[in-house]
Design a protein around this motif. Structure first.
Motif, PDB file in Angstrom:
ATOM      1  N   GLY B 297       0.812  -1.205   0.000  1.00 46.79           N
ATOM      2  CA  GLY B 297       0.000   0.000   0.000  1.00 46.79           C
ATOM      3  C   GLY B 297       0.842   1.250   0.000  1.00 46.79           C
ATOM      4  N   MET B 298       2.061   1.140   0.446  1.00 47.90           N
ATOM      5  CA  MET B 298       2.902   2.317   0.578  1.00 47.90           C
ATOM      6  C   MET B 298       4.060   2.361  -0.406  1.00 47.90           C
ATOM      7  N   HIS B 299       4.510   1.183  -0.835  1.00 52.09           N
ATOM      8  CA  HIS B 299       5.688   1.140  -1.707  1.00 52.09           C
ATOM      9  C   HIS B 299       5.343   0.598  -3.079  1.00 52.09           C
ATOM     10  N   TRP B 300       6.088   1.064  -4.060  1.00 51.58           N
ATOM     11  CA  TRP B 300       5.980   0.480  -5.395  1.00 51.58           C
ATOM     12  C   TRP B 300       6.769  -0.834  -5.399  1.00 51.58           C
ATOM     13  N   PRO B 301       6.371  -1.753  -6.276  1.00 46.74           N
ATOM     14  CA  PRO B 301       7.129  -3.009  -6.365  1.00 46.74           C
ATOM     15  C   PRO B 301       8.623  -2.769  -6.597  1.00 46.74           C
ATOM     16  N   GLY B 302       8.958  -1.749  -7.378  1.00 54.70           N
ATOM     17  CA  GLY B 302      10.369  -1.488  -7.666  1.00 54.70           C
ATOM     18  C   GLY B 302      11.177  -1.222  -6.409  1.00 54.70           C
ATOM     19  N   TYR B 303      10.581  -0.494  -5.477  1.00 50.36           N
ATOM     20  CA  TYR B 303      11.277  -0.202  -4.223  1.00 50.36           C
ATOM     21  C   TYR B 303      11.499  -1.483  -3.437  1.00 50.36           C
ATOM     22  N   LEU B 304      10.450  -2.322  -3.402  1.00 46.87           N
ATOM     23  CA  LEU B 304      10.544  -3.562  -2.631  1.00 46.87           C
ATOM     24  C   LEU B 304      11.574  -4.496  -3.257  1.00 46.87           C
ATOM     25  N   ARG B 305      11.537  -4.583  -4.600  1.00 48.42           N
ATOM     26  CA  ARG B 305      12.471  -5.459  -5.327  1.00 48.42           C
ATOM     27  C   ARG B 305      13.915  -5.065  -5.007  1.00 48.42           C
ATOM     28  N   ARG B 306      14.167  -3.766  -5.058  1.00 46.70           N
ATOM     29  CA  ARG B 306      15.522  -3.281  -4.826  1.00 46.70           C
ATOM     30  C   ARG B 306      15.944  -3.526  -3.377  1.00 46.70           C
ATOM     31  N   SER B 307      15.009  -3.336  -2.442  1.00 45.49           N
ATOM     32  CA  SER B 307      15.353  -3.530  -1.035  1.00 45.49           C
ATOM     33  C   SER B 307      15.661  -4.986  -0.724  1.00 45.49           C
ATOM     34  N   ILE B 308      14.976  -5.906  -1.421  1.00 41.94           N
ATOM     35  CA  ILE B 308      15.237  -7.331  -1.176  1.00 41.94           C
ATOM     36  C   ILE B 308      16.593  -7.713  -1.760  1.00 41.94           C
ATOM     37  N   ALA B 309      16.846  -7.229  -2.959  1.00 41.66           N
ATOM     38  CA  ALA B 309      18.084  -7.610  -3.640  1.00 41.66           C
ATOM     39  C   ALA B 309      19.303  -6.891  -3.050  1.00 41.66           C
ATOM     40  N   GLU B 310      19.116  -5.624  -2.684  1.00 47.64           N
ATOM     41  CA  GLU B 310      20.251  -4.854  -2.142  1.00 47.64           C
ATOM     42  C   GLU B 310      19.816  -4.153  -0.859  1.00 47.64           C
TER      43      GLU B 310
END
Ligand code: SF4
Ligand code: SF4
Lengths: 330, 351
Positions: B297-310
């Protein structure tokens, strides 16, 4: 912990509840612009509900290393708002009394001189209160904007008025309820330990104006200062509610009291102010502190010398303030 | 009265967001060409893009928006950073955006059953508040949703019931300060039966097109202020009568969705140990890292993807989430790309 810490000792045996300190502070710092209800320094009667009302039940302070939740005092109900008076009635005919326009519900000395106990054993004493400029200030930690800071050179706790956005986490967090929200400015404010005066070599207004010579000011690490001597050497000055965990730097010499009177009208071997009550406020050091005071007083009464009594009596007003700063006025 | 009927109408279309936005495009005929790029389409489908119409509506009044469709944004309780809002349902806000010359006009309606106005007669009350956050730059990656990042500032329009509006700026949580570069917005406000209807206007604080914005509301009744608020994710506004940065739109579209498998992601957050540190649905105890129960609800998938990977790419600004060496508390997991994608898809579904 800051490099140095300035502190205050208030001798409750000398406080006569005259509120000169209260007005010294008020007229200097809080007499207008939304601060009317604020008393950075006030004198409350104990036992009593104090100011803001029931502040000891309002939470805040530390629970181990986490902040304890606290609640925000209400302007009219808990602080009390200075009443407006309808002075017109004085010019009208008849005998109408001068009364506040609005009913007041509380004030900084609302329960003054009430105390507790039944005649002839009723009792009370005065407790002047101000910000403790704590060494572990809950207010500072509670602020998510780092608007509250503690000065390295003297440990004074201040609110940066530019950074404050009136969130009031500090008001809730201070267990002494010594931060006040100014609803006109929309920001929180508190005792500034009179830093502008200190920087000119002048003691705090509340301490300097005290007619009872009840307040000593010194750096804690100053071996010659009253703080070190009364707190660490003589151990007669104790913090208020040390269990709140903020490590306050205002210390109190607990009050001695006359003996209780028995049903036969004779004095009992028991002080009028119960030790247990004092222990609730000042902790387990109360017994030893009072004993020390009695012993040293007795010495003085016998005509012997007492360094402690001389220190507490404070023959020279100027000796009560060791500010380590250029002194323009003594 | 007129306001009411317009509210009703827009609620009718709010169930179909895409219909609503297209409706606006047809009505005013000034949206971009209908054969727009796949990127913009993707952004629309995920409700991350809407068009701002150019129209002179002076004088700016709340009842001049008849018939215009709204973009619906869901605002979730902020739970990533302390102080946070631990409880409470999401709030559905409706946003109308127009340009009138160089002026940006935003009308925002949101429900709030108790009317909490600022009161100088109280020390314990808080006022209802709304903030519009604008990304200050035109970077190809959107900054952190909570007040931006160091060197990625945001501008804000801030309104509080009963107080003057403010222009603010921030570059990370706790850095909010007055914005000297922009004037405070003008506000027209109306209290309705179900909440607030607010019109904010002012010169565009940022020149980027698309313009990334998000909304936050604070409810005075729940002592809302600071982190105790509800927050939307970033939303792109495509401004009229000025060039659109199509390349940026396309890149941002890549961050707007995930083709991972939600169900596999749900299993993976258990298997890969995410739940040991993060609070997630069904795993309420993790509190080492940010709460992720409303991540999508708060983050775009791109932000989440990047946070998981890096994990070190951006660390949520809370000391609890950092090691003493200032790195992220979260270890680099070195997961295969497909797993990163599945977890991204799952987290994005949480809202
Ligand atoms: S007394 Fe309260 S306001 Fe003063 S420093 Fe301690 S916690 Fe802060
Ligand atoms: S130190 Fe100064 S500001 Fe603080 S209570 Fe005393 S007079 Fe007031």
């Amino acid at each position: 912990m800051t490099a140095r810490q300035l502190g205050m000792v208030i001798d409750l045996n000398k406080c006569i509840g005259c509120q000169t300190c209260t007005l010294a502070c008020k007229s200097q710092w809080t007499d207008r612009d939304g601060r009317e209800f604020m008393y950075w320094n006030h004198v409350e009667t104990r036992p009593g509900k104090g100011y803001p009302k029931d502040w000891e039940q309002a939470g805040g302070g530390w629970d181990g290393d986490t902040l304890r939740p606290g609640r925000l005092p209400r302007l009219h109900e808990d602080y009390g708002y200075p009443a407006e008076f309808g002075y017109e009635v004085l010019f009208e005919e008849g005998e109408k009394p001068l009364r506040p326009k609005e009913e007041m519900a509380w004030g900084p000395n609302w329960d003054e001189d009430q105390g507790a106990g039944e005649y002839p054993n009723s009792y009370f004493f005065y407790l002047p209160r101000l910000c403790n400029h704590c060494s572990n200030p809950a207010c500072q930690v509670a602020c998510p904007r780092q608007a509250i800071y503690k000065r390295e050179e003297d440990g004074i706790v201040l609110i940066d008025q530019e950074r404050c956005r009136g969130y009031r986490y500090c008001v809730a967090a201070c267990p002494y309820k010594k931060i006040y929200f100014n609803p006109l400015a929309g920001k929180s404010e508190k005792c500034i330990f009179c830093y502008p005066r200190l920087e000119k070599g002048l003691p705090q207004a509340c301490a300097y104006q005290c007619v009872g010579r009840a307040r000593h000011v010194a750096f804690l690490d100053d071996q010659e200062g009253a703080l070190h001597q009364l707190v660490n050497q003589w151990k007669v000055a104790l913090p208020l509610h040390a269990e709140y965990g903020t490590q306050p730097n205002v210390y109190y010499v607990p009050p001695l009291s006359p003996p209780k009177i028995g049903s036969n009208g004779r004095s009992l071997d028991e002080p009028r102010v119960p030790d247990e009550y004092l222990v609730q406020l000042f902790g387990p050091g109360v017994g030893a502190a009072l004993e020390m005071l009695r012993e040293e007083m007795a010495k003085k009464n016998r005509g012997e010398a007492s360094e402690l009594m001389d220190l507490l009596i404070a023959y020279r007003h100027g000796d009560m303030f060791r500010l380590d700063r250029p002194r323009e006025v003594v | 009265m007129r306001l009411h009927s317009s509210l009703q109408r827009s609620r009718g279309v709010s169930t179909g967001i895409i219909t609503a936005v297209m409706g606006a495009a047809l009505l005013y005929g000034c949206a971009e060409s209908p054969r727009e790029g796949a990127g913009a389409q993707m952004l629309r489908e995920t409700n991350r893009l809407s068009d701002v119409v150019q129209q002179s509506v002076w004088p700016w009044r709340l009842d001049r928006w008849e018939g215009m469709a709204a973009t619906v944004l869901i605002l979730h309780p902020q739970r990533m950073i302390l102080p946070r809002l631990d409880k409470g349902a999401p709030v559905e806000a409706r946003l109308w955006a127009q340009m009138d010359g160089g002026q940006l006009l935003l009308r925002i309606d949101w429900p709030d059953t108790s009317e909490d106005r600022y009161s100088t007669a109280h020390t314990e009350r808080f006022a209802d508040a709304l903030a519009v956050q604008f990304v200050a730059d035109d970077g190809e990656r959107l900054p952190y949703i909570g007040m931006g990042e160091p060197e990625r500032p945001v501008h804000l329009w801030f309104w509080r019931a009963g107080r003057e509006t403010e222009a603010l700026t921030a570059h990370g949580f706790g850095t909010l300060e007055p914005d000297i570069a922009n004037p405070a917005p003008e506000a027209v406000v109306q209290r309705t039966a179900e909440g607030w209807s607010l019109l904010l206007s002012g010169p565009l604080p940022v020149q980027a097109n698309p313009l990334a914005v998000s909304l936050a509301v604070g409810d005075g009744a729940e002592a809302g202020r600071d982190g105790r608020k509800r927050l939307s994710s970033w939303h792109l506004l495509r401004l009229p009568a000025r060039p659109v940065d199509q390349a940026r739109l396309a890149t941002l579209a890549g961050a707007a969705g995930s083709d991972g498998d939600i169900e596999r992601g749900r299993r993976l957050v258990q298997e890969r140990g995410c739940t040991a540190c993060h609070r997630l649905p069904g795993s309420p105890s993790g509190d080492q890292g940010p709460d992720l129960t409303l991540a999508g609800g708060m983050h775009w998938p791109g932000y989440l993807r990047r946070s998981i990977a890096e994990p070190n790419a951006f660390i949520v600004p809370d000391d609890r989430y950092r090691t003493p060496e200032a790195g992220s508390l979260m270890p680099a997991l070195n997961l295969p790309e497909s797993e990163v994608e599945d977890i991204t898809a799952y987290l994005s579904s949480l809202r």
